[in-house]
Design a protein around this motif. Structure first.
Motif, PDB file in Angstrom:
ATOM      1  N   THR A 401     -11.929 -15.629  -8.803  1.00 33.68           N
ATOM      2  CA  THR A 401     -11.518 -17.168  -9.724  1.00 33.68           C
ATOM      3  C   THR A 401     -12.150 -18.907  -8.707  1.00 33.68           C
ATOM      4  N   GLY A 402     -11.738 -19.559 -10.098  1.00 35.33           N
ATOM      5  CA  GLY A 402     -12.215 -21.299  -8.970  1.00 35.33           C
ATOM      6  C   GLY A 402     -10.310 -20.929  -8.744  1.00 35.33           C
ATOM      7  N   GLN A 403      -9.946 -21.408  -9.081  1.00 35.69           N
ATOM      8  CA  GLN A 403      -8.424 -21.336  -8.266  1.00 35.69           C
ATOM      9  C   GLN A 403      -8.270 -20.706  -7.385  1.00 35.69           C
ATOM     10  N   GLU A 404      -8.516 -19.124  -7.563  1.00 38.18           N
ATOM     11  CA  GLU A 404      -7.927 -18.315  -6.021  1.00 38.18           C
ATOM     12  C   GLU A 404      -8.442 -18.736  -5.056  1.00 38.18           C
ATOM     13  N   HIS A 405     -10.042 -19.299  -5.639  1.00 39.28           N
ATOM     14  CA  HIS A 405     -10.634 -20.031  -4.229  1.00 39.28           C
ATOM     15  C   HIS A 405      -9.821 -20.996  -3.752  1.00 39.28           C
ATOM     16  N   ALA A 406      -9.513 -21.839  -4.743  1.00 40.58           N
ATOM     17  CA  ALA A 406      -9.042 -23.544  -4.233  1.00 40.58           C
ATOM     18  C   ALA A 406      -7.567 -22.930  -3.812  1.00 40.58           C
ATOM     19  N   ASP A 407      -6.779 -22.123  -3.762  1.00 41.86           N
ATOM     20  CA  ASP A 407      -5.221 -21.438  -3.140  1.00 41.86           C
ATOM     21  C   ASP A 407      -5.848 -20.578  -1.883  1.00 41.86           C
ATOM     22  N   LEU A 408      -6.913 -19.684  -1.868  1.00 46.70           N
ATOM     23  CA  LEU A 408      -7.039 -19.036  -0.612  1.00 46.70           C
ATOM     24  C   LEU A 408      -7.676 -20.193   0.148  1.00 46.70           C
ATOM     25  N   ILE A 409      -8.019 -21.148   0.365  1.00 49.87           N
ATOM     26  CA  ILE A 409      -8.793 -22.293   1.184  1.00 49.87           C
ATOM     27  C   ILE A 409      -7.036 -23.124   1.624  1.00 49.87           C
ATOM     28  N   LYS A 410      -6.002 -23.698   1.218  1.00 50.20           N
ATOM     29  CA  LYS A 410      -4.945 -24.100   0.940  1.00 50.20           C
ATOM     30  C   LYS A 410      -4.142 -23.358   2.477  1.00 50.20           C
ATOM     31  N   ASP A 445      -8.187 -30.786  -6.167  1.00 49.25           N
ATOM     32  CA  ASP A 445      -7.196 -30.397  -5.053  1.00 49.25           C
ATOM     33  C   ASP A 445      -6.994 -30.462  -3.799  1.00 49.25           C
ATOM     34  N   ALA A 446      -5.914 -31.881  -3.507  1.00 47.29           N
ATOM     35  CA  ALA A 446      -5.582 -33.160  -2.809  1.00 47.29           C
ATOM     36  C   ALA A 446      -5.483 -32.039  -1.448  1.00 47.29           C
ATOM     37  N   ALA A 447      -4.223 -30.684  -1.739  1.00 45.78           N
ATOM     38  CA  ALA A 447      -4.167 -29.903  -1.029  1.00 45.78           C
ATOM     39  C   ALA A 447      -4.525 -29.183  -0.146  1.00 45.78           C
ATOM     40  N   ALA A 448      -5.639 -29.205  -0.728  1.00 50.68           N
ATOM     41  CA  ALA A 448      -7.205 -28.171  -0.268  1.00 50.68           C
ATOM     42  C   ALA A 448      -7.797 -28.638   0.550  1.00 50.68           C
ATOM     43  N   ARG A 449      -8.190 -29.613   0.172  1.00 50.69           N
ATOM     44  CA  ARG A 449      -8.742 -31.406   1.238  1.00 50.69           C
ATOM     45  C   ARG A 449      -8.526 -30.882   2.517  1.00 50.69           C
ATOM     46  N   PRO A 450      -7.806 -30.825   3.333  1.00 49.12           N
ATOM     47  CA  PRO A 450      -7.626 -30.618   4.618  1.00 49.12           C
ATOM     48  C   PRO A 450      -8.073 -29.139   5.521  1.00 49.12           C
ATOM     49  N   TYR A 451      -8.989 -28.532   4.346  1.00 47.58           N
ATOM     50  CA  TYR A 451      -8.772 -27.510   5.421  1.00 47.58           C
ATOM     51  C   TYR A 451     -10.733 -27.180   5.071  1.00 47.58           C
ATOM     52  N   ILE A 452     -11.037 -27.959   4.471  1.00 46.60           N
ATOM     53  CA  ILE A 452     -12.354 -28.138   4.354  1.00 46.60           C
ATOM     54  C   ILE A 452     -13.444 -28.358   4.916  1.00 46.60           C
ATOM     55  N   GLY A 453     -14.241 -27.244   5.145  1.00 45.88           N
ATOM     56  CA  GLY A 453     -14.656 -28.070   6.535  1.00 45.88           C
ATOM     57  C   GLY A 453     -16.299 -28.521   5.716  1.00 45.88           C
ATOM     58  N   ALA A 454     -16.885 -27.586   4.964  1.00 45.81           N
ATOM     59  CA  ALA A 454     -18.218 -28.475   4.224  1.00 45.81           C
ATOM     60  C   ALA A 454     -18.064 -27.453   3.173  1.00 45.81           C
ATOM     61  N   VAL A 455     -19.551 -27.920   2.090  1.00 44.38           N
ATOM     62  CA  VAL A 455     -19.545 -27.583   0.393  1.00 44.38           C
ATOM     63  C   VAL A 455     -21.201 -26.456   0.924  1.00 44.38           C
ATOM     64  N   SER A 456     -20.661 -25.530  -0.012  1.00 46.35           N
ATOM     65  CA  SER A 456     -22.445 -24.087   0.204  1.00 46.35           C
ATOM     66  C   SER A 456     -22.210 -24.486  -0.392  1.00 46.35           C
ATOM     67  N   PHE A 457     -23.889 -23.752  -0.869  1.00 44.97           N
ATOM     68  CA  PHE A 457     -23.991 -23.010  -2.177  1.00 44.97           C
ATOM     69  C   PHE A 457     -25.176 -22.530  -1.691  1.00 44.97           C
ATOM     70  N   HIS A 458     -25.931 -21.689  -1.940  1.00 45.50           N
ATOM     71  CA  HIS A 458     -27.494 -20.312  -1.580  1.00 45.50           C
ATOM     72  C   HIS A 458     -28.278 -20.984  -2.823  1.00 45.50           C
ATOM     73  N   SER A 459     -28.744 -20.551  -2.272  1.00 47.26           N
ATOM     74  CA  SER A 459     -30.882 -21.616  -3.254  1.00 47.26           C
ATOM     75  C   SER A 459     -31.246 -20.253  -4.068  1.00 47.26           C
ATOM     76  N   TRP A 460     -30.736 -19.334  -4.680  1.00 49.27           N
ATOM     77  CA  TRP A 460     -31.491 -18.560  -5.704  1.00 49.27           C
ATOM     78  C   TRP A 460     -31.854 -18.389  -7.095  1.00 49.27           C
ATOM     79  N   ARG A 461     -30.595 -19.635  -7.007  1.00 46.11           N
ATOM     80  CA  ARG A 461     -31.074 -20.471  -8.293  1.00 46.11           C
ATOM     81  C   ARG A 461     -30.618 -21.292  -9.073  1.00 46.11           C
ATOM     82  N   GLY A 462     -31.245 -21.440  -9.981  1.00 37.90           N
ATOM     83  CA  GLY A 462     -30.661 -22.963 -10.380  1.00 37.90           C
ATOM     84  C   GLY A 462     -31.068 -23.972  -9.636  1.00 37.90           C
ATOM     85  N   TRP A 463     -32.010 -24.882  -9.518  1.00 39.33           N
ATOM     86  CA  TRP A 463     -33.438 -25.350  -8.976  1.00 39.33           C
ATOM     87  C   TRP A 463     -33.262 -26.683  -9.992  1.00 39.33           C
TER      88      TRP A 463
END
Length: 657
Positions: A401-410, A445-463
């Protein structure tokens, strides 16, 4: 200034010549029928301009209240080309369909459809349905004709649906468009009501009524499209005074899946293209199959699984070339998840893709992943710049989930730091741009910010631009780079790989990339893949093609984009006409500029304005079905403007000299 490579200089001559001959053997981009590999005739090109038909194959239920239709990612089609003919076989509900679309000349093609019932199929009928753009056909007239061309009746296309006579010919006449359709077997055409603003619908009969089991139905349509071709001159406006985010260069995915065919493609791509960013797999399920095991000790005792060793060697090879490395895990060991992960090709029995991480074993999961990255760093001299779970928004094959993703990053990010790793995590690495909401919790989530290196998505859909802009805005909000972690246009293309050699696919792919550059300003687009999977090369046994290995038009498109000069940033560039995709990069301090343009319409004259006074001449390179990253005569610049001809179906790059 780093010069753009002249095509074929670095490529083995034999392969280069084969590539040219292959591209020159048949030129459907100059031809007519633009067929999607799932069977939808998107339109006919006339002098390079697409005259839309948007034709799908459909089955209408009794009463016409519901229907099944061929569409992207809805079936499992097979696509091939045989000279001027394109063939699609697929299944629609209980009908096996075989469609053959043959170019007959400029703006003219035949569409032969055969349907075979697997079971007795109650239906109103089987049809080829045209979805005609309302902006072009809103005031159109539809005429029904007999075999002699005599008009039997006529009505407004956008009017109320009515009972048509049995017709052998159909003519749709609009202000700037006309379609003439001949039916081999006369039948009743259906005009269906459309919602306001939606395309106008015309159903051409293949078969009327039910089909019994094993019964066959067939129909052939001959379609001729004519219309006004847009040849209006195009003005490109460059603004060097407003540089945006930096461009590191073109990248690639190097997930090893085919030991026999991957090495030749990887070698060719790395030897003939400047690759600036790399993404490799962490085969986590093979690194530590059992909970409580010590994978590092096992590896040091010579028990490293071959695929783990090969993946680490791939990361090492890319690292030695100076690339930042993304390490991504597709699958997990069973102890690290709850339930069946699936195989990444569809949802499981529970209707969901993949499996979530086992919360009780998260500490062990963090240690296992960090052990892998530390071993890669210490034994292979390569430290991962970024880590991700591949497409965990969807579940290929780890689902979050989005929240699990945020927790993983932190939590995982903090654990990496405690182990002395500089590796940070990707925010997102989403399956496509449509699932933007997945990154919301971590984004806020400010607590996640120090551990994010970049934002990423894949270009298969949603153009669409608004969706892409959300990703650009997220990177701006975090003041971090944006990556297109997997770049291409059709996630199902592995099922009909002949499409990779079609100029239409190559043109759509590079057009999307220029839009991504212009809207998102990514640090890199990482091609999926620079291996034999979705290969930009053909032959060499790949997908059963036993011709000698050779580059395709897609390869030369990628090579041309990758040859953009170093140390540049995005610059605003706009076009005042449709059917043009464009993006610009440059370094005003060094007087270095690169302008990329794709023409999805007819040949037209281009004026590029806004060039600085110091730019006097532009080197010019082109890729299309007959030219492969070929250098043309330079373009002169006078008064900050350059004027040149942009050919239909071409990808042109201009670089300051």
């Amino acid at each position: 200034m780093k010069k753009l490579p002249v095509p074929f200089r670095s490529a083995p001559p034999t392969l280069a010549l084969l590539g040219l001959l292959t591209l020159g053997s048949w030129h459907p981009a100059f031809g007519q029928a633009e067929l999607a590999p799932w069977g939808n005739l998107q339109g006919l090109r006339v002098q390079g301009q697409l005259l839309e038909t948007n034709a799908s194959l459909r089955l209408l239920r009794p009463g016409g209240a519901s229907e099944a239709a061929t569409r992207h990612e809805a079936q499992r089609p097979h696509y091939t080309r045989q000279g001027p003919a394109q063939l699609v076989t697929t299944r629609l509900d209980s009908l096996d369909l075989r469609e053959t679309v043959t170019d007959l000349g400029p703006g003219r093609a035949s569409v032969a459809v055969q349907a075979t019932a697997r079971a007795t199929t109650p239906m109103l009928g089987a049809f080829m349905a045209l979805e005609l753009p309302r902006e072009e056909y809103a005031q159109a007239k539809v005429q029904f004709l007999d075999t002699q061309g005599k008009v039997l009746t006529q009505q407004a296309l956008s009017g109320a649906p009515g009972e048509s006579p049995v017709a052998s010919r159909l003519r749709l006449v609009a202000a700037t468009r006309r379609l003439d359709i001949v039916l081999a077997t006369p039948g009743k055409v259906l005009l269906r009501p459309a919602k306001a603003g939606q395309p106008l619908l015309v159903y051409l009969p293949i078969w009327a009524g039910n089909l019994a089991k094993s019964q066959k139905a067939q129909q052939t349509f001959t379609i001729t499209a004519t219309g006004t071709v847009d040849r209006a001159p195009v003005q490109l406006a460059l603004n060097p005074a407003q540089p945006g985010r930096p461009w590191a260069g073109f990248g690639g995915n190097f997930r090893l899946q085919n030991p026999k065919h991957d090495p030749q493609v990887i070698d060719y791509c790395l030897n003939n293209t400047r690759v600036a960013y790399g993404r490799v797999e962490m085969p986590w399920q093979l690194w530590q199959p059992a909970l409580g095991a010590d994978p590092t000790a096992a590896a040091r005792q010579g028990q490293l699984a071959p695929h783990v060793r090969e993946s680490m060697e791939m990361a090492q090879r890319l690292g030695k070339l100076g690339m930042p490395i993304i390490v991504s895990a597709w699958s997990a060991p069973q102890w690290a998840v709850v339930g069946d992960q699936g195989n990444g090709t569809g949802p499981g029995a529970n209707g969901q893709w993949g499996a979530p991480l086992n919360q009780a074993n998260l500490p062990a999961s963090y240690k296992s992943i960090a052990d892998y990255l530390v071993y890669l760093k210490e034994q292979y001299g390569t430290e991962a710049t970024l880590f991700s779970f591949n497409e965990s928004d969807l579940g290929i094959n780890i689902r979050q989930t989005g929240q699990e993703h945020a927790d993983l990053i932190k939590n995982l990010g903090a654990y990496f730091a405690s182990r002395g790793l500089k590796t940070k995590l990707l925010l997102g690495d989403n399956s496509d741009s449509n699932s933007f909401g997945f990154i919301g919790p971590a984004l806020q989530d400010a607590a996640a910010r120090p551990y994010i290196g970049a934002v990423s998505f894949h270009s298969w859909r949603g153009w669409d631009t608004p969706t892409l802009q959300k990703w650009a805005d997220a990177a701006t909000q975090l003041q971090l780079p944006l990556l297109v972690g997997e770049g291409s246009i059709d996630a199902q293309a592995w099922g009909y790989p002949a499409i990779f050699e079609e100029p239409t696919y190559a043109q759509q792919e590079i057009s999307l990339y220029l839009r991504l550059l212009a809207v998102c300003q990514p640090l890199s687009i990482l091609q999926w893949q620079l291996t034999s999977d979705y290969s930009p090369l053909a032959g060499g046994g790949i997908f059963g093609n036993n011709a000698p290995l050779h580059p395709t038009q897609r390869f030369f498109n990628l090579q041309q984009l990758a040859a953009t000069p170093l140390d540049v940033a995005y610059l605003p560039l706009t076009a005042n006409r449709p059917d043009i995709a464009c993006a610009a990069l440059g370094n005003p301090a060094k007087n270095v500029y690169a302008v990329h343009v794709v023409n999805n319409g007819a040949t037209r004259q281009i004026t590029l304005g806004g060039l600085p006074a110091g730019v006097k001449r532009l080197r010019c390179y082109v890729t299309d079905p007959t030219r492969s990253h070929q250098e043309l005569a330079p373009v002169k610049v006078a008064g900050g403007q350059a004027r040149f001809t942009l050919d239909a179906g071409s990808y042109l790059t201009l670089v300051s000299q």
